[in-house]
Design a protein around this motif. Structure first.
Motif, PDB file in Angstrom:
ATOM      1  N   GLN A   1       0.854  -1.185   0.000  1.00 25.62           N
ATOM      2  CA  GLN A   1       0.000   0.000   0.000  1.00 25.62           C
ATOM      3  C   GLN A   1       0.893   1.238   0.000  1.00 25.62           C
ATOM      4  N   LEU A   2       0.382   2.351  -0.504  1.00 25.82           N
ATOM      5  CA  LEU A   2       1.197   3.554  -0.604  1.00 25.82           C
ATOM      6  C   LEU A   2       1.655   4.052   0.761  1.00 25.82           C
ATOM      7  N   GLY A   3       0.870   3.792   1.792  1.00 24.81           N
ATOM      8  CA  GLY A   3       1.267   4.195   3.132  1.00 24.81           C
ATOM      9  C   GLY A   3       2.507   3.472   3.632  1.00 24.81           C
ATOM     10  N   ASP A   4       2.910   2.404   2.961  1.00 26.68           N
ATOM     11  CA  ASP A   4       4.149   1.715   3.321  1.00 26.68           C
ATOM     12  C   ASP A   4       5.378   2.481   2.850  1.00 26.68           C
ATOM     13  N   PHE A   5       5.150   3.568   2.106  1.00 26.55           N
ATOM     14  CA  PHE A   5       6.245   4.396   1.610  1.00 26.55           C
ATOM     15  C   PHE A   5       6.203   5.810   2.203  1.00 26.55           C
TER      16      PHE A   5
ATOM     17  N   ASN B   1      -1.847   8.820   2.754  1.00 25.33           N
ATOM     18  CA  ASN B   1      -3.036   8.434   3.520  1.00 25.33           C
ATOM     19  C   ASN B   1      -3.768   9.622   4.132  1.00 25.33           C
ATOM     20  N   ALA B   2      -3.423  10.827   3.727  1.00 25.26           N
ATOM     21  CA  ALA B   2      -4.106  12.006   4.259  1.00 25.26           C
ATOM     22  C   ALA B   2      -5.602  11.920   4.000  1.00 25.26           C
ATOM     23  N   ARG B   3      -6.399  12.206   5.015  1.00 26.18           N
ATOM     24  CA  ARG B   3      -7.848  12.042   4.911  1.00 26.18           C
ATOM     25  C   ARG B   3      -8.474  12.955   3.860  1.00 26.18           C
TER      26      ARG B   3
ATOM     27  N   ALA C   1      -8.070  13.422  -2.169  1.00 27.76           N
ATOM     28  CA  ALA C   1      -9.055  12.768  -3.034  1.00 27.76           C
ATOM     29  C   ALA C   1      -8.417  11.598  -3.777  1.00 27.76           C
ATOM     30  N   ILE C   2      -9.238  10.611  -4.105  1.00 27.09           N
ATOM     31  CA  ILE C   2      -8.733   9.404  -4.754  1.00 27.09           C
ATOM     32  C   ILE C   2      -8.026   9.708  -6.074  1.00 27.09           C
ATOM     33  N   PRO C   3      -8.594  10.523  -6.974  1.00 26.63           N
ATOM     34  CA  PRO C   3      -7.863  10.837  -8.207  1.00 26.63           C
ATOM     35  C   PRO C   3      -6.550  11.569  -7.947  1.00 26.63           C
ATOM     36  N   ALA C   4      -6.533  12.452  -6.940  1.00 30.17           N
ATOM     37  CA  ALA C   4      -5.308  13.180  -6.615  1.00 30.17           C
ATOM     38  C   ALA C   4      -4.243  12.242  -6.051  1.00 30.17           C
ATOM     39  N   ARG C   5      -4.675  11.265  -5.286  1.00 30.36           N
ATOM     40  CA  ARG C   5      -3.748  10.275  -4.731  1.00 30.36           C
ATOM     41  C   ARG C   5      -3.078   9.475  -5.845  1.00 30.36           C
ATOM     42  N   ARG C   6      -3.873   9.059  -6.800  1.00 32.36           N
ATOM     43  CA  ARG C   6      -3.315   8.312  -7.930  1.00 32.36           C
ATOM     44  C   ARG C   6      -2.362   9.192  -8.737  1.00 32.36           C
ATOM     45  N   ALA C   7      -2.756  10.432  -8.967  1.00 32.74           N
ATOM     46  CA  ALA C   7      -1.911  11.338  -9.744  1.00 32.74           C
ATOM     47  C   ALA C   7      -0.575  11.578  -9.040  1.00 32.74           C
ATOM     48  N   ALA C   8      -0.615  11.729  -7.725  1.00 39.58           N
ATOM     49  CA  ALA C   8       0.624  11.954  -6.983  1.00 39.58           C
ATOM     50  C   ALA C   8       1.546  10.743  -7.067  1.00 39.58           C
TER      51      ALA C   8
END
Length: 296
Positions: free
Chosen positions: A228-232, A237-239, A242-249
């Motif tokens: 999971q990305l939080g392992d890096f 995991n910031a609340r 947004a899901i699309p922004a997370r993927r883009a980052a």
């Protein structure tokens, strides 16, 4: 005694015939869920498919080869752990000291270990329960398996003089059982406080960055692995992200260059923050299609 039992039963039956319980007092205990005919498709894929096994081997081969190159070159450049003050828009990395020993950091569950016993229990139709998971941490060491590729890769990494450190959100109170699970699967050694860090070791919450920072202050961390990305980075995991922004980052800029070059991701479609999203989150409005034959 046997005759008294018969009389007691008869009396109870006669009393129950005279008293009718209100409908609202009827038992509300739900009937046990029927065991599904098959495990969920995500579990079929992760725990049963050759495809998932091959991906695990591929990821660990890539990680092993990358780390061995760093060890051979006695790399002392930048750590792959984000430095304090980093943001997703402006990530920063600490420069390692020339004399620092090298290390890799791995998540445990579904990165190094496959939790076959626990997921079997959940696949029978039970929802996740924190109490059951805690009992699994304490007693499930014999019902796990190593992720394909992990045992030989970690052995080669250690033989090259690189320390393997595990960073997990399992509870520190269950450290001995977690170490036993890791070592029993052939992935050890794992020593709590040295090469195994758990939830509660550094900070009370489930954030992993404080533990990563602790390891990064002791070693030059040349690689990390997780499912999971939080392992890096906890930044993913910031609340309010947004899901699309997370993927883009995760797929742009500095982070895009890290995948396979210091950061190594294992597949996990079963649980975690990556398994969520509405239709609008997952399917961009300009990338939708409907079968023309179905239009009237």
């Amino acid at each position: 005694m046997k005759g008294r039992g018969i009389l007691a039963v008869a009396l109870a039956l006669s009393l129950s015939a005279c008293v009718t319980a209100p409908a609202q007092q009827a038992s509300t205990v739900p009937a046990p869920a029927a065991k599904p005919a098959e495990p969920p498709a995500t579990m079929q894929w992760l725990y049963g498919s050759g495809e998932a096994g091959a991906l695990g081997i591929q990821a660990y081969h890539a990680m092993r080869d990358f780390v061995l190159v760093q060890a051979l070159a006695k790399r002392s450049g930048q750590s792959v752990v984000l430095a304090e003050g980093s943001t997703l828009q402006a990530p920063q990395f600490r420069t390692c000291r020339p004399d620092e020993p090298l290390a890799v950091i791995l998540d445990v569950d579904e990165t190094a270990l496959l939790n076959l016993g626990y997921e079997y229990d959940e696949a029978k139709g039970r929802a996740y329960d924190a109490g059951i998971w805690d009992r699994w941490e304490k007693t499930g060491a014999g019902a796990v398996a190593p992720v394909p590729g992990a045992v030989t890769a970690l052995r080669a990494i250690r033989q090259a003089g690189v320390t393997v450190v595990f960073n997990s959100n399992r509870q520190a109170a269950n450290a001995a059982a977690t170490a036993a699970a890791i070592e029993g699967a052939g992935l050890g050694p794992a020593k709590h406080g040295e090469t195994l860090f758990l939830k509660g070791d550094v900070a009370p919450g489930s954030e992993k960055d404080p533990r990563r920072a602790l390891v990064a202050n002791r070693y030059c961390v040349v690689a990390m692995a997780g499912d999971q990305l939080g392992d890096f980075s906890d930044l993913f995991n910031a609340r309010d992200l947004a899901i699309p922004a997370r993927r883009a980052a995760a797929t742009g800029g500095t982070f895009a260059r890290l995948w396979g070059n210091g950061w190594f991701l294992l597949p996990n479609p079963v649980y975690g923050p990556g398994v969520r999203g509405s239709f609008d989150d997952v399917f961009p409005a300009d990338k939708r299609w409907s079968d023309p034959a179905g239009e009237k």
